[in-house]
Design an enzyme around this catalytic site. Structure first.
Site, short mmCIF file in Angstrom:
data_model
loop_
_atom_site.label_atom_id
_atom_site.label_comp_id
_atom_site.label_asym_id
_atom_site.label_seq_id
_atom_site.Cartn_x
_atom_site.Cartn_y
_atom_site.Cartn_z
CG ASP A 150 32.20 44.24 51.21
OD1 ASP A 150 32.04 44.28 52.18
OD2 ASP A 150 32.95 45.00 50.27
CG ASN B 39 37.72 39.57 57.23
OD1 ASN B 39 37.09 38.72 56.60
ND2 ASN B 39 37.72 40.80 57.26
C1 FPP Z 1 31.58 41.41 54.46
O1 FPP Z 1 30.81 42.21 55.33
C2 FPP Z 1 31.55 39.93 55.18
C3 FPP Z 1 32.22 39.23 55.98
C4 FPP Z 1 33.41 39.73 56.37
C5 FPP Z 1 31.80 37.82 56.54
C6 FPP Z 1 30.92 37.08 55.73
C7 FPP Z 1 30.18 35.96 56.59
C8 FPP Z 1 29.34 35.40 56.42
C9 FPP Z 1 28.29 35.91 55.24
C10 FPP Z 1 28.69 34.47 57.45
C11 FPP Z 1 29.17 33.15 57.54
C12 FPP Z 1 29.62 32.56 56.17
C13 FPP Z 1 29.46 31.33 55.98
C14 FPP Z 1 29.79 30.59 54.59
C15 FPP Z 1 28.90 30.25 57.08
P1 FPP Z 1 31.46 43.48 56.06
O2 FPP Z 1 31.05 43.02 57.35
O3 FPP Z 1 32.78 43.70 55.47
O4 FPP Z 1 30.37 44.61 55.75
P2 FPP Z 1 30.77 46.09 55.63
O5 FPP Z 1 31.73 46.36 54.44
O6 FPP Z 1 29.32 46.76 55.31
O7 FPP Z 1 31.46 46.47 57.07
#
Ligand code: FPP
Length: 246
Positions: A22, A70
């Site tokens: 996150d 998401n």
């Molecule tokens: C959360 O940060 C992250 C995600 C919803 C996506 C995670 C994906 C990756 C790290 C890239 C792809 C992964 C692989 C395994 C190839 P957020 O966007 O919720 O951050 P925020 O809470 O600060 O908005």
């Protein structure tokens, strides 16, 4: 950093570490960059942590890459995440092979875009014979969905003769998408949020939870070592008193 790693008791490693990645968006914002920049850098952390986990001898690493919720993000971001998945899986398959790591996926994969599903299927197939560590990506995953699916399958099997009176926790867990994966001993969530957000609800009944302020794109090997050291300082009693679990 070397010091941190050396302090880890290799006899008491968690067998399965699960991570809620996150803070990509907030990290990007702190860099005055678009959210997708955060996701791109998040992939570097995925690489680092997978490598660190495999080097230590952790057998199962599960990453929450995309939740059912998401899909509600702006379409541009969802598309970018899906493309990033395709790109990353294609690019990293050879690293997974070199390191004898098996790729697995849990979640409602049928709802993924074709391209993503194709790249994923390829990755799963190519790495299927690897056995050093299993890297599971939770994609379009939701724990309530998983439990509901299990209930439906059990209902179906009951119509075919399954005796539900004899249902046990062990049998029930065989209906979950994690049937082949032991429960995690350690669950990490980055970025300061202290929630489970519909991740592995059944499986974390006895899991140690570790929350860190670090945003996912900044999460490095040393952060994993810190989480494991913290875990090793805790006493896991499973409801017993200290003397019983000693
Ligand atoms: C959360 O940060 C992250 C995600 C919803 C996506 C995670 C994906 C990756 C790290 C890239 C792809 C992964 C692989 C395994 C190839 P957020 O966007 O919720 O951050 P925020 O809470 O600060 O908005």
């Amino acid at each position: 950093m070397v010091e941190l790693k050396e302090r880890i008791d290799m006899e008491r490693l968690p067998n399965h570490v699960a991570i809620i990645m996150d803070g990509n968006g907030r990290w990007a914002k702190s860099q005055n960059q678009p959210r997708v920049f955060g996701h791109r850098n998040g992939v570097k952390s995925v690489r680092e942590v997978s490598e660190a986990a495999a080097e230590l001898g952790i057998k199962f690493l599960t990453l929450y890459a995309f939740s059912t919720e998401n899909w509600n993000r702006p379409r541009f971001e969802v598309n970018a995440l899906m493309s990033l998945l395709v790109e990353t899986i294609r690019k990293e398959v050879s690293t997974l092979m070199d390191n004898n790591i098996k790729l697995q996926a849990i979640g409602d994969l049928s709802k993924l875009p074709n391209q993503t599903l194709e790249a994923l299927r390829e990755g799963l197939e190519i790495t299927a014979g690897n056995d050093r560590m299993t890297l599971t990506l939770a994609l379009n995953y939701s724990a309530r969905w998983e439990i509901m699916e299990a209930a439906k399958k059990i209902h179906w099997d009951a119509t075919k003769g399954l005796d539900t009176e004899k249902l046990t926790e062990e049998i029930f867990q065989q209906y979950l998408t994690t049937a082949e994966i032991p429960d995690p001993e350690l669950l990490i969530r980055t970025s300061g949020e202290q929630r489970i957000s519909n991740f592995l609800l059944w499986q974390i009944a006895y899991t140690e939870l570790y929350f860190t302020e670090t945003f996912w794109p900044e999460f490095r090997k040393s952060h994993l070592y810190e989480a494991i050291l913290d875990y090793q300082q805790r006493e896991r009693r499973f409801g017993k008193i200290s003397e019983q679990s000693a």
